[in-house]
Design a protein around this motif. Structure first.
Motif, PDB file in Angstrom:
ATOM      1  N   MET A 156      22.575  11.905 -10.112  1.00 35.67           N
ATOM      2  CA  MET A 156      22.561  10.900  -9.059  1.00 35.67           C
ATOM      3  C   MET A 156      21.196  10.223  -9.033  1.00 35.67           C
ATOM      4  SD  MET A 156      25.542  10.754  -7.511  1.00 35.67           S
ATOM      5  CE  MET A 156      25.268  10.046  -5.882  1.00 35.67           C
ATOM      6  N   VAL A 157      21.198   8.971  -8.598  1.00 36.48           N
ATOM      7  CA  VAL A 157      19.974   8.185  -8.508  1.00 36.48           C
ATOM      8  C   VAL A 157      19.821   7.694  -7.075  1.00 36.48           C
ATOM      9  CG1 VAL A 157      18.788   6.093  -9.297  1.00 36.48           C
ATOM     10  CG2 VAL A 157      20.087   7.488 -10.928  1.00 36.48           C
ATOM     11  N   PHE A 158      18.596   7.752  -6.559  1.00 33.60           N
ATOM     12  CA  PHE A 158      18.312   7.178  -5.250  1.00 33.60           C
ATOM     13  C   PHE A 158      16.945   6.538  -5.279  1.00 33.60           C
ATOM     14  CE2 PHE A 158      16.531  11.425  -5.014  1.00 33.60           C
ATOM     15  CZ  PHE A 158      15.361  11.289  -4.272  1.00 33.60           C
ATOM     16  N   SER A 159      16.692   5.649  -4.337  1.00 33.01           N
ATOM     17  CA  SER A 159      15.395   5.001  -4.200  1.00 33.01           C
ATOM     18  C   SER A 159      14.757   5.406  -2.889  1.00 33.01           C
ATOM     19  CB  SER A 159      15.540   3.476  -4.257  1.00 33.01           C
ATOM     20  OG  SER A 159      15.891   3.053  -5.559  1.00 33.01           O
ATOM     21  N   VAL A 160      13.424   5.493  -2.887  1.00 39.37           N
ATOM     22  CA  VAL A 160      12.703   5.853  -1.668  1.00 39.37           C
ATOM     23  C   VAL A 160      11.417   5.040  -1.578  1.00 39.37           C
ATOM     24  CG1 VAL A 160      11.681   7.849  -2.867  1.00 39.37           C
ATOM     25  CG2 VAL A 160      11.589   7.724  -0.375  1.00 39.37           C
ATOM     26  N   PHE A 161      11.197   4.468  -0.404  1.00 43.63           N
ATOM     27  CA  PHE A 161       9.918   3.830  -0.107  1.00 43.63           C
ATOM     28  C   PHE A 161       9.098   4.796   0.723  1.00 43.63           C
ATOM     29  CE2 PHE A 161       7.210   1.552   2.924  1.00 43.63           C
ATOM     30  CZ  PHE A 161       6.313   0.995   2.022  1.00 43.63           C
ATOM     31  N   LEU A 162       7.893   5.103   0.236  1.00 41.91           N
ATOM     32  CA  LEU A 162       6.974   5.991   0.936  1.00 41.91           C
ATOM     33  C   LEU A 162       5.832   5.164   1.496  1.00 41.91           C
ATOM     34  CD1 LEU A 162       6.839   8.829  -1.739  1.00 41.91           C
ATOM     35  CD2 LEU A 162       8.253   8.763   0.329  1.00 41.91           C
ATOM     36  N   PRO A 163       5.678   5.105   2.817  1.00 38.24           N
ATOM     37  CA  PRO A 163       4.636   4.275   3.420  1.00 38.24           C
ATOM     38  C   PRO A 163       3.251   4.883   3.202  1.00 38.24           C
ATOM     39  CG  PRO A 163       5.642   5.618   5.106  1.00 38.24           C
ATOM     40  CD  PRO A 163       6.410   5.888   3.832  1.00 38.24           C
ATOM     41  N   PRO A 164       2.196   4.096   3.348  1.00 37.53           N
ATOM     42  CA  PRO A 164       0.849   4.627   3.099  1.00 37.53           C
ATOM     43  C   PRO A 164       0.456   5.773   4.019  1.00 37.53           C
ATOM     44  CG  PRO A 164       0.758   2.410   4.063  1.00 37.53           C
ATOM     45  CD  PRO A 164       2.175   2.658   3.666  1.00 37.53           C
ATOM     46  N   GLN A 165       1.011   5.840   5.218  1.00 37.43           N
ATOM     47  CA  GLN A 165       0.659   6.895   6.172  1.00 37.43           C
ATOM     48  C   GLN A 165       1.010   8.292   5.671  1.00 37.43           C
ATOM     49  OE1 GLN A 165       2.289   4.130   6.745  1.00 37.43           O
ATOM     50  NE2 GLN A 165       1.667   3.135   8.667  1.00 37.43           N
ATOM     51  N   ILE A 166       1.888   8.373   4.667  1.00 41.09           N
ATOM     52  CA  ILE A 166       2.336   9.675   4.175  1.00 41.09           C
ATOM     53  C   ILE A 166       1.190  10.447   3.527  1.00 41.09           C
ATOM     54  CG2 ILE A 166       3.026   9.032   1.833  1.00 41.09           C
ATOM     55  CD1 ILE A 166       5.641  10.619   2.342  1.00 41.09           C
ATOM     56  N   GLU A 167       0.113   9.745   3.161  1.00 46.07           N
ATOM     57  CA  GLU A 167      -1.042  10.419   2.570  1.00 46.07           C
ATOM     58  C   GLU A 167      -1.799  11.252   3.591  1.00 46.07           C
ATOM     59  OE1 GLU A 167      -1.462  10.422  -0.631  1.00 46.07           O
ATOM     60  OE2 GLU A 167       0.199   9.023  -0.914  1.00 46.07           O
ATOM     61  N   GLU A 192       0.806  -1.227   0.000  1.00 45.74           N
ATOM     62  CA  GLU A 192       0.000   0.000   0.000  1.00 45.74           C
ATOM     63  C   GLU A 192       0.837   1.274   0.000  1.00 45.74           C
ATOM     64  OE1 GLU A 192      -3.068  -0.511  -0.676  1.00 45.74           O
ATOM     65  OE2 GLU A 192      -2.716  -2.658  -0.437  1.00 45.74           O
ATOM     66  N   GLY A 193       2.133   1.159  -0.117  1.00 46.39           N
ATOM     67  CA  GLY A 193       3.005   2.315  -0.241  1.00 46.39           C
ATOM     68  C   GLY A 193       3.542   2.442  -1.656  1.00 46.39           C
ATOM     69  N   ARG A 194       4.495   3.338  -1.846  1.00 50.68           N
ATOM     70  CA  ARG A 194       5.094   3.596  -3.156  1.00 50.68           C
ATOM     71  C   ARG A 194       6.603   3.401  -3.073  1.00 50.68           C
ATOM     72  NH1 ARG A 194       3.968   9.559  -4.353  1.00 50.68           N
ATOM     73  NH2 ARG A 194       4.541   9.069  -6.523  1.00 50.68           N
ATOM     74  N   GLN A 195       7.118   2.585  -3.992  1.00 50.56           N
ATOM     75  CA  GLN A 195       8.560   2.420  -4.124  1.00 50.56           C
ATOM     76  C   GLN A 195       8.990   3.157  -5.380  1.00 50.56           C
ATOM     77  OE1 GLN A 195      10.899   0.506  -1.970  1.00 50.56           O
ATOM     78  NE2 GLN A 195      12.102   2.004  -3.133  1.00 50.56           N
ATOM     79  N   LEU A 196       9.815   4.195  -5.191  1.00 52.76           N
ATOM     80  CA  LEU A 196      10.234   5.049  -6.291  1.00 52.76           C
ATOM     81  C   LEU A 196      11.735   4.956  -6.505  1.00 52.76           C
ATOM     82  CD1 LEU A 196       8.329   8.324  -5.287  1.00 52.76           C
ATOM     83  CD2 LEU A 196       7.507   6.503  -6.781  1.00 52.76           C
ATOM     84  N   ARG A 197      12.128   5.102  -7.777  1.00 53.85           N
ATOM     85  CA  ARG A 197      13.533   5.296  -8.122  1.00 53.85           C
ATOM     86  C   ARG A 197      13.639   6.635  -8.834  1.00 53.85           C
ATOM     87  NH1 ARG A 197      18.040   2.023 -11.703  1.00 53.85           N
ATOM     88  NH2 ARG A 197      19.700   2.242 -10.160  1.00 53.85           N
ATOM     89  N   ILE A 198      14.525   7.518  -8.357  1.00 49.14           N
ATOM     90  CA  ILE A 198      14.527   8.922  -8.764  1.00 49.14           C
ATOM     91  C   ILE A 198      15.918   9.355  -9.214  1.00 49.14           C
ATOM     92  CG2 ILE A 198      14.268  11.283  -7.867  1.00 49.14           C
ATOM     93  CD1 ILE A 198      12.087  10.136  -6.008  1.00 49.14           C
ATOM     94  N   LYS A 199      15.962  10.145 -10.285  1.00 50.96           N
ATOM     95  CA  LYS A 199      17.214  10.740 -10.769  1.00 50.96           C
ATOM     96  C   LYS A 199      17.135  12.249 -10.626  1.00 50.96           C
ATOM     97  CE  LYS A 199      18.243  10.896 -15.253  1.00 50.96           C
ATOM     98  NZ  LYS A 199      18.695  10.479 -16.595  1.00 50.96           N
ATOM     99  N   HIS A 200      18.252  12.864 -10.279  1.00 52.12           N
ATOM    100  CA  HIS A 200      18.317  14.313 -10.204  1.00 52.12           C
ATOM    101  C   HIS A 200      19.762  14.747 -10.440  1.00 52.12           C
ATOM    102  CE1 HIS A 200      20.290  14.934  -6.167  1.00 52.12           C
ATOM    103  NE2 HIS A 200      20.038  13.643  -6.131  1.00 52.12           N
ATOM    104  N   VAL A 201      19.948  16.016 -10.714  1.00 50.00           N
ATOM    105  CA  VAL A 201      21.284  16.582 -10.861  1.00 50.00           C
ATOM    106  C   VAL A 201      21.774  16.992  -9.479  1.00 50.00           C
ATOM    107  CG1 VAL A 201      22.673  18.404 -11.885  1.00 50.00           C
ATOM    108  CG2 VAL A 201      20.784  17.393 -13.189  1.00 50.00           C
TER     109      VAL A 201
END
Length: 281
Positions: A30-41, A13-22
């Protein structure tokens, strides 16, 4: 600052993201990954930083550690940065060795050419990335914890020891406890920071504890079947330094476990619940 979402998946029920930024710190994408739990809503959630080990990138933890289920239950965002800058022009080990250069940033700010322009992983983790994610997601950066594995365990310990006001909790799996006293660390610290060993002390957990102590507990898990235990990791030096300075250390010796993500995934839930006790209060 613009981010690009490279991948997104729904998990527990959360979101697993892979993100690129300068990155302004590392002067490259650079690239990083973040898991966002459902409570963040509904509310801002605490952040737990994961720092990976030699040869890894942001994906090893995401795909092998099995952290998302418990992180979703506990309402903790887990962010896994890469282990070094990468890309065209980023210098690597001159001989292509796996224990230095790309994939082996050692979470320091390099001061020696040609690495000083790019290899600023300490600043990237401690300053740039928190500011970036706070602008993008509903995160409570007053509640941060940090943990990691091997080289990343070294990074987690030294970042927490140097910034006790920033991190409420710290733990590690099979950390490089005293990089000034092992081959991996000596090679990296000399090349990134120069030959003056005094400059190494700020990135050596044992040296930091010996010189200034620490006012928070530390949790470490170490597999006893780890092939790097004796020559590279040296948890006995961390134990001795903590005992001398009356620092609370829980050092779990795990019989039969090696250095792999099989070991990490086995005890991941214990570490997440350990951090939750500090982050969710």
């Amino acid at each position: 600052m613009t981010i690009e979402i490279l991948e997104e998946a729904r998990v527990f029920e959360g979101r697993q993201l892979r993100i690129k930024h300068v990155s302004a710190s590392c002067h490259c994408d650079m690239v990083f990954s973040v898991f966002l739990p459902p409570q963040i809503e509904q509310q801002a959630v605490p952040v737990l930083w994961w720092l990976s080990g030699l040869t890894c990138n942001d994906q090893n933890f995401v795909t092998k550690a099995g952290a998302q289920r418990v992180a979703a239950e506990l309402g903790i965002a887990v962010i896994a940065p890469d282990t070094s800058p990468r890309g065209e022009g980023v210098p690597d080990d001159s001989e292509g060795a796996w224990d230095f250069g790309l994939g082996a940033g050692f979470y320091v700010n390099a001061t020696q050419a040609p690495f000083d322009q790019y290899y600023r992983m300490y600043e990237y983790i401690q300053q740039e990335l928190p500011a970036l994610v706070q602008n993008e997601f509903n995160l409570d950066l007053s509640r941060q914890g940090i943990f990691g594995h091997s080289m990343g365990g070294h990074g987690a310990l030294t970042l927490a020891l140097n910034n006790p006001q920033q991190y409420r909790s710290v733990s590690a799996f099979a950390p490089i406890c005293a990089p000034s006293q092992c081959a991996w660390g000596q090679k990296a610290l000399a090349a990134y920071l120069g030959d003056d060993r005094a400059a190494w002390q700020a990135h050596d957990a044992v040296a930091l504890i010996e010189s200034r102590g620490f006012d928070k507990p530390i949790l470490v898990d170490q597999g006893l079947a780890d092939s790097f235990l004796e020559n590279q990791l040296k948890p006995e030096l961390l134990h001795a330094a903590c005992a001398k300075q009356s620092v609370s250390l829980t050092l779990n010796h795990r019989a039969g476990y090696d250095h792999s993500y099989y070991f990490i995934s086995t005890f991941m839930e214990e570490h997440l619940r350990y951090h939750s006790a500090f982050l969710n209060r």
